[in-house]
Design an enzyme around this catalytic site. Structure first.
Site, PDB file in Angstrom:
ATOM      1  N   HIS A 171      -1.655   4.179   3.811  1.00  0.00           N
ATOM      2  CA  HIS A 171      -2.520   3.953   5.650  1.00  0.00           C
ATOM      3  C   HIS A 171      -2.319   5.199   5.961  1.00  0.00           C
ATOM      4  O   HIS A 171      -1.176   5.796   5.656  1.00  0.00           O
ATOM      5  CB  HIS A 171      -1.344   3.233   6.472  1.00  0.00           C
ATOM      6  CG  HIS A 171      -2.063   2.587   7.579  1.00  0.00           C
ATOM      7  ND1 HIS A 171      -2.867   2.032   7.852  1.00  0.00           N
ATOM      8  CD2 HIS A 171      -1.967   3.597   8.611  1.00  0.00           C
ATOM      9  CE1 HIS A 171      -3.575   2.320   8.867  1.00  0.00           C
ATOM     10  NE2 HIS A 171      -2.539   2.695   9.541  1.00  0.00           N
ATOM     11  N   ASP A 203      -3.234  -5.913  17.748  1.00  0.00           N
ATOM     12  CA  ASP A 203      -3.216  -4.400  17.178  1.00  0.00           C
ATOM     13  C   ASP A 203      -4.722  -3.758  17.704  1.00  0.00           C
ATOM     14  O   ASP A 203      -5.088  -2.432  18.396  1.00  0.00           O
ATOM     15  CB  ASP A 203      -2.721  -4.088  15.993  1.00  0.00           C
ATOM     16  CG  ASP A 203      -2.961  -2.308  15.609  1.00  0.00           C
ATOM     17  OD1 ASP A 203      -2.510  -1.495  16.640  1.00  0.00           O
ATOM     18  OD2 ASP A 203      -4.283  -2.213  15.232  1.00  0.00           O
ATOM     19  N   ARG A 249      -5.113   1.414  24.379  1.00  0.00           N
ATOM     20  CA  ARG A 249      -4.263   2.832  23.985  1.00  0.00           C
ATOM     21  C   ARG A 249      -5.649   4.174  24.406  1.00  0.00           C
ATOM     22  O   ARG A 249      -5.019   4.292  24.432  1.00  0.00           O
ATOM     23  CB  ARG A 249      -3.746   2.994  22.767  1.00  0.00           C
ATOM     24  CG  ARG A 249      -2.017   1.887  23.265  1.00  0.00           C
ATOM     25  CD  ARG A 249      -1.725   1.595  22.001  1.00  0.00           C
ATOM     26  NE  ARG A 249      -1.623   3.104  20.789  1.00  0.00           N
ATOM     27  CZ  ARG A 249      -1.154   3.077  20.040  1.00  0.00           C
ATOM     28  NH1 ARG A 249      -1.578   2.436  19.150  1.00  0.00           N
ATOM     29  NH2 ARG A 249      -0.948   3.626  19.306  1.00  0.00           N
ATOM     30  N   SER A 278       1.809  -1.014  15.289  1.00  0.00           N
ATOM     31  CA  SER A 278       1.226  -0.719  15.359  1.00  0.00           C
ATOM     32  C   SER A 278       0.331  -0.736  13.624  1.00  0.00           C
ATOM     33  O   SER A 278      -0.150  -1.600  12.975  1.00  0.00           O
ATOM     34  CB  SER A 278      -0.061   0.668  16.087  1.00  0.00           C
ATOM     35  OG  SER A 278      -1.953   1.227  15.354  1.00  0.00           O
ATOM     36  N   LYS A 320       0.639  -3.844  10.543  1.00  0.00           N
ATOM     37  CA  LYS A 320      -0.837  -4.212  10.222  1.00  0.00           C
ATOM     38  C   LYS A 320      -0.410  -4.031   8.468  1.00  0.00           C
ATOM     39  O   LYS A 320      -0.708  -5.494   8.217  1.00  0.00           O
ATOM     40  CB  LYS A 320      -2.433  -3.195  10.145  1.00  0.00           C
ATOM     41  CG  LYS A 320      -2.278  -3.556  11.402  1.00  0.00           C
ATOM     42  CD  LYS A 320      -3.849  -2.394  11.840  1.00  0.00           C
ATOM     43  CE  LYS A 320      -2.926  -0.900  11.929  1.00  0.00           C
ATOM     44  NZ  LYS A 320      -4.052  -0.211  13.021  1.00  0.00           N
TER      45      LYS A 320
HETATM   46  N1  URA Z   1      -2.990   4.583  13.077  1.00  0.00           N
HETATM   47  C1  URA Z   1      -3.222   3.177  13.540  1.00  0.00           C
HETATM   48  O1  URA Z   1      -3.323   2.156  13.216  1.00  0.00           O
HETATM   49  N2  URA Z   1      -2.588   3.181  14.623  1.00  0.00           N
HETATM   50  C2  URA Z   1      -2.219   4.448  15.558  1.00  0.00           C
HETATM   51  O2  URA Z   1      -1.378   3.452  16.469  1.00  0.00           O
HETATM   52  C3  URA Z   1      -2.289   5.300  15.356  1.00  0.00           C
HETATM   53  C4  URA Z   1      -3.157   5.770  14.163  1.00  0.00           C
END
Ligand code: URA
Length: 435
Positions: free
Chosen positions: A82, A161, A168, A183, A187
């Site tokens: 990620h 999220d 956000r 966040s 995930k």
């Molecule tokens: N990437 C994400 O998945 N979440 C965030 O808050 C910022 C970048």
């Protein structure tokens, strides 16, 4: 319990209890806590921060706000990556096939781009007929068969999220370490992977503008992952200038294809080799980083990594002829060259400016409903550190916008460049690795 009391508590710098965090997240997902209250809470967290325990609880509540996927039907150790986002970041499209070609298993759920950062799903969708909506069962079958799937996050995965990120994004609360950590990790944990490689970007084009912030975010996420028995490693990578040369969806897919043919830009390839070799050792496919790196070089040189991209595109309904013949991708109607007005060395190519400019040319969306022009974007001709003379090509702009719309953007792109009379040292793309 009243939400307003929790907002006041955090506003005044106190720690929230586990029950209070659960009350907020559960209530928000059910619609019992309003958007404006959650916005206020995010802003309070932005200014006051959160303790380790609070971040762990927030991550856990978010992870369990929806479905938690079981990938145990995929043989072997599943490994995912990620990135915290950047400009020109097509890493997954190159790294995924490379890792799968060596024998890694990657079931990746990706997101869309918003604002100046691009999203892997949008890039994939520039390949005609590509399907990014797959069921969990289809994804498991695909990964067992070819080692790789990159699909869209299902709506049932971490709904907290989805709601909170959109909020956000419009309330100035993205750049918060506890909120980004929760966040990202909620995930990754919900998507069922065994091992996690985090690419924490740092610099103008990233959410973390300096190394101290990036380090803190990386350590926070690595601790969360490792404490839950997911082997987690973070690579801190430079995002002061765009990654690679291409910024914009089909332009980036073309660059990813060239990279898998061994013709990738140095910074992108270095990020892929470093991240990929860590992932292959996390997955226990290779015993050492050196062995993994060698194998990754091998699969690029012998075409096996490129074959994996073709197999993935085919498995997801995409037109493989575009991967085999990238010249088939539609080219934008207007192609404009930007040339240097200086003699000297390129000192800066502001990734944020380039990302925002690409978005204005049609390559990105300002709101989730905006339609993307897959052919729009910017291709750099040279990077920071290059010596240029007056009249040399700096970059090429691709757009279908009207002259009235794109002319001001050209000035913004020019302004993204800074020059020096002195030689400029080039920063390595890998800034640090945190385990
Ligand atoms: N990437 C994400 O998945 N979440 C965030 O808050 C910022 C970048």
């Amino acid at each position: 319990m009243r939400m307003v009391d929790l907002i006041i508590k955090k506003r005044d710098g106190q720690e929230l209890s586990d029950e209070e965090i659960k009350f907020w997240i559960d209530g928000y997902v059910k619609g019992e806590v309003t958007d404006y209250q959650s916005s206020a809470m995010c802003m309070a967290i932005y200014f006051r921060g959160m303790s380790k325990r609070e971040i762990a609880t927030l991550t856990d509540c978010m992870e369990h706000s929806g479905e938690v996927i079981d990938l145990s039907a995929i043989e072997g150790i599943k490994v995912d990556k990620h990135s915290t986002g950047g400009v020109g970041d097509k890493t997954s499209l190159v790294l995924g096939p490379m890792v799968a070609a060596v024998g890694g298993k990657m079931a990746k759920m990706s997101g869309r781009g918003l604002g100046h950062t691009g999203g892997t799903l949008d890039k994939l969708e520039s390949i005609p007929n590509m399907i990014i909506a797959k069921t969990k069962e289809q994804m498991i079958e695909q990964v067992n068969r070819i080692g790789l799937a990159i699909i869209g996050q299902t709506s049932s995965l971490v709904p907290a999220d989805k709601k909170m990120y959109a909020l956000r994004d419009v309330t100035g609360t993205v750049e918060s370490i506890p909120l980004i950590a929760a966040s990202v990790m909620s995930k990754k944990l919900a998507s069922g992977t065994d091992a996690i490689l985090l690419d924490v970007t740092v610099g103008e084009g990233a959410f973390m503008k300096n190394m101290d912030m990036a380090r803190e975010l990386a350590r926070t996420m690595v601790n969360i992952g490792n404490s839950l028995n997911r082997n987690t490693v973070a690579v801190l990578s430079d995002m002061s200038e765009p990654l690679g040369m291409a910024v914009g969806n089909s332009l980036e897919v073309k660059e990813a294809i060239a990279s898998l043919h061994g013709e990738g830009p140095e910074d992108l390839m270095e990020l892929c080799y470093t991240s990929g070799s860590i992932m292959l050792t996390q997955a226990k496919v290779c015993d050492t980083i050196e062995e993994a790196r060698e194998k990754l070089h091998e699969v690029v040189a012998n075409g096996k990594a490129f074959e994996k991209l073709c197999l993935m595109v085919e498995a997801q309904g995409g037109d493989v002829s575009y991967i085999e013949h990238p010249e088939k991708f539609e080219v934008a109607k207007k192609i404009i060259e930007i040339r240097s007005q200086h003699d000297g060395y390129i000192k800066e190519i502001d990734a944020l400016e380039i990302g925002v400019s690409a978005m204005k040319l049609g390559a990105g969306r300002e709101t989730l409903d905006d339609v993307i022009d897959m052919s729009a974007g910017i291709v750099l001709a040279c990077k920071v550190g290059a010596k240029v003379n007056k009249g040399d090509l700096l970059c090429t702009v691709y757009t279908n916008k009207s002259e009235e719309e794109y002319l001001p953007v050209l000035d913004e792109i020019r302004a993204a460049y800074d020059f020096s009379n002195e030689e400029v040292p080039v920063l390595p793309v890998i800034r640090e690795i945190i385990r």
